[in-house]
Design an enzyme around this catalytic site. Structure first.
Site, PDB file in Angstrom:
ATOM      1  N   CYS A  44       0.861  -1.215   0.276  1.00 48.37           N
ATOM      2  CA  CYS A  44       0.057  -0.012  -0.060  1.00 48.37           C
ATOM      3  C   CYS A  44       0.847   1.418   0.139  1.00 48.37           C
ATOM      4  O   CYS A  44       2.014   1.236   0.496  1.00 48.37           O
ATOM      5  CB  CYS A  44      -0.834   0.123   1.419  1.00 48.37           C
ATOM      6  SG  CYS A  44      -2.048   1.415   1.162  1.00 48.37           S
ATOM      7  N   ASP A  46       0.433   3.691   1.765  1.00 46.10           N
ATOM      8  CA  ASP A  46       0.327   4.449   3.023  1.00 46.10           C
ATOM      9  C   ASP A  46       1.789   4.690   3.715  1.00 46.10           C
ATOM     10  O   ASP A  46       2.694   3.997   3.572  1.00 46.10           O
ATOM     11  CB  ASP A  46      -0.378   3.415   3.996  1.00 46.10           C
ATOM     12  CG  ASP A  46      -0.707   3.814   5.257  1.00 46.10           C
ATOM     13  OD1 ASP A  46       0.109   4.546   6.107  1.00 46.10           O
ATOM     14  OD2 ASP A  46      -1.818   4.014   5.681  1.00 46.10           O
ATOM     15  N   ARG A  48       3.091   4.586   6.425  1.00 47.13           N
ATOM     16  CA  ARG A  48       3.511   3.812   7.461  1.00 47.13           C
ATOM     17  C   ARG A  48       3.970   2.717   7.048  1.00 47.13           C
ATOM     18  O   ARG A  48       4.311   1.975   7.934  1.00 47.13           O
ATOM     19  CB  ARG A  48       2.504   3.906   8.396  1.00 47.13           C
ATOM     20  CG  ARG A  48       1.952   5.213   8.815  1.00 47.13           C
ATOM     21  CD  ARG A  48       0.487   5.241   9.757  1.00 47.13           C
ATOM     22  NE  ARG A  48      -0.600   4.639   8.798  1.00 47.13           N
ATOM     23  CZ  ARG A  48      -1.753   4.450   9.155  1.00 47.13           C
ATOM     24  NH1 ARG A  48      -2.068   4.832  10.516  1.00 47.13           N
ATOM     25  NH2 ARG A  48      -2.785   4.190   8.360  1.00 47.13           N
ATOM     26  N   CYS A 103      -5.857   0.541   7.239  1.00 44.64           N
ATOM     27  CA  CYS A 103      -5.711   0.945   5.781  1.00 44.64           C
ATOM     28  C   CYS A 103      -6.743   1.748   5.535  1.00 44.64           C
ATOM     29  O   CYS A 103      -8.104   1.453   5.587  1.00 44.64           O
ATOM     30  CB  CYS A 103      -5.608  -0.264   4.919  1.00 44.64           C
ATOM     31  SG  CYS A 103      -5.583   0.252   3.115  1.00 44.64           S
TER      32      CYS A 103
END
Ligand SMILES: [Zn+2]
Length: 243
Positions: A44, A46, A48, A103
């Protein structure tokens, strides 16, 4: 933040490059001479989930494709090009498809237009995101009963993220370039989930790893247990039981 974040990032890069070169003068010259990563990471976008960092690896170790909610669609030419280059040209040994907890894509796909979740229609995000998240919403519909049975919002999003990884691994296993490499040189495909809260990656036991120990009879089987379900492999195939 005291400083412009872009300027801070550039100065941080400068310090990092100096540190790495000091630590190992040959690090960057070697890096510049070429790459031979053994892992293709599909994850992903993302912030993080920076794959090389969370794996504790270094530049040159992981070939990467990341998108919103780590969706692997067979018709997505972007993902397909990365897979083809990594598998056919770089000849990676492992493909790792990794979802994660918390997510935003999973949460958005679970969001309902009416309060309380469950019965309402899909909450529209606008723009291209609704189109992009369609596969996740399809998974939500297909597993609505099991997902609705999970009371905790975060746990429900984790379960959808797991289902998304399972669906993506199925797409990978049908990809012709991947199939050939699995057959001809033992390429391994893995599905896993990154727990942001602990920093740990959990292997979901799907992909090429499960061994089909018994052929034909179907009387013996292998079970792979996940947090919310179990995969059962037997002579005739695999099934997923969700609890
Ligand atoms: Zn995500």
């Amino acid at each position: 933040m005291a400083q412009d974040s872009y300027l801070y990032a550039l100065s941080s890069n400068n310090a990092w490059a100096g540190y790495k070169a000091h630590q190992n003068p040959n690090f960057f010259p070697k890096l510049a001479s070429g790459q031979s990563p053994q892992i293709l990471w599909l994850g992903c976008s993302d912030s993080r989930c920076p794959e090389t960092t969370i794996l504790g690896l270094q530049p040159g170790d992981v070939f990467t494709h990341r998108n919103v909610a780590n969706i692997v669609s067979p018709t997505d030419i972007n993902t397909a090009a990365v897979i083809e280059y990594a598998v056919a040209h770089l000849r990676v040994r492992h493909i790792v498809l990794c979802g994660h907890t918390a997510c935003g894509g999973a949460a958005a796909a679970l969001a309902s237009s009416s309060d309380g979740g469950g019965g309402g229609g899909n909450k529209r995000l606008g723009g291209v995101l609704d189109t992009w998240l369609t596969p996740l919403r399809a998974l939500r519909s297909a597993h609505r009963e099991a997902l609705d049975a999970i009371a905790d919002d975060a746990a429900r999003a984790v379960r959808l993220a797991e289902l998304n990884v399972e669906a993506g691994v199925r797409v990978l296993m049908e990809n012709e370039v991947v199939r050939e490499a699995v057959r001809d040189r033992g390429l391994e495909v893995h599905g896993c989930l990154f727990d942001i809260g602990s920093g740990r990656i959990r292997d979901l036991g799907i992909g090429t790893r499960p061994k089909r120990t018994v052929r034909g009879s179907g009387t013996e089987s292998e079970e792979v247990r996940g947090t919310h379900g179990q995969l059962v492999f037997n002579g005739s195939g695999a099934s997923l039981a969700v609890r």
